[in-house]
Structures are given as structure tokens and as C-alpha cells.
Design a protein around this motif. Structure first.
Motif, PDB file in Angstrom:
ATOM      1  N   TYR A   7       0.870  -1.174   0.000  1.00  0.00           N
ATOM      2  CA  TYR A   7       0.000   0.000   0.000  1.00  0.00           C
ATOM      3  C   TYR A   7       0.904   1.220   0.000  1.00  0.00           C
ATOM      4  CZ  TYR A   7      -3.155   3.693   1.326  1.00  0.00           C
ATOM      5  OH  TYR A   7      -3.855   4.861   1.342  1.00  0.00           O
ATOM      6  N   ASP A  15      -3.060  -2.568  -2.518  1.00  0.00           N
ATOM      7  CA  ASP A  15      -4.286  -2.193  -1.806  1.00  0.00           C
ATOM      8  C   ASP A  15      -4.711  -0.763  -2.154  1.00  0.00           C
ATOM      9  OD1 ASP A  15      -6.446  -2.485  -0.167  1.00  0.00           O
ATOM     10  OD2 ASP A  15      -5.325  -2.270   1.695  1.00  0.00           O
ATOM     11  N   SER A  28      -3.272   1.682  -3.849  1.00  0.00           N
ATOM     12  CA  SER A  28      -2.278   2.743  -3.650  1.00  0.00           C
ATOM     13  C   SER A  28      -2.567   3.919  -4.571  1.00  0.00           C
ATOM     14  CB  SER A  28      -0.872   2.218  -3.954  1.00  0.00           C
ATOM     15  OG  SER A  28      -0.506   1.209  -3.054  1.00  0.00           O
TER      16      SER A  28
END
Length: 72
Positions: A28, A56, A58
Motif C-alpha cells: 500500500y 491495496d 495505492s
């Protein structure tokens, strides 16, 4: 390299259809680190593995870096 999965959240890099080892790399906002992490994994002498990369959502360009590796 072969790339599969459903963008933008999941992909895999494969050197064999029956890989012996699976590696999960979760990230992330990891743009400053993701290239070094992938390079480290790809430089291992053991080659029978599947590399799964999960980003996730980003917002720092992480996924674009991962896609650039997949295009190689």
C-alpha cells in the motif's frame, strides 16, 4: 514472464505452470520500495516460484511500477 489476474488489484508473475513455491507481496503506497522488493525476489537463484503482488488501492504509482515489471 507471464502476467495474469484482474487489474488493478491483483496479478502474478510466473516462470512455470506448476510452481513449487508461492510468494505474496502486499503493498500500500509502496512506490519507493516496490521495485527493490520485486528485484530482490527476481534475483534469487531458486526459480520455481509464483509471485503474487497485491496492491491495496495505492495512490502513489505503486501499481504502475508493478505493471511495468509485468510488461518485461
Amino acid at each position: 514472464m507471464k502476467w495474469g489476474g484482474t487489474a488493478p488489484f491483483y496479478g502474478q508473475v510466473s516462470w512455470g505452470s506448476d510452481a513449487l513455491v508461492s510468494i505474496l507481496l502486499a503493498s500500500y503506497n509502496g512506490a519507493p520500495y516496490i521495485a527493490a522488493q520485486i528485484d530482490s525476489i527476481l534475483q534469487q537463484t531458486f526459480r520455481d516460484f509464483m509471485l503474487y503482488i497485491r496492491d491495496d488501492c495505492s495512490n502513489d504509482g505503486t501499481w504502475e511500477i508493478v505493471q511495468a515489471y509485468a510488461a518485461k
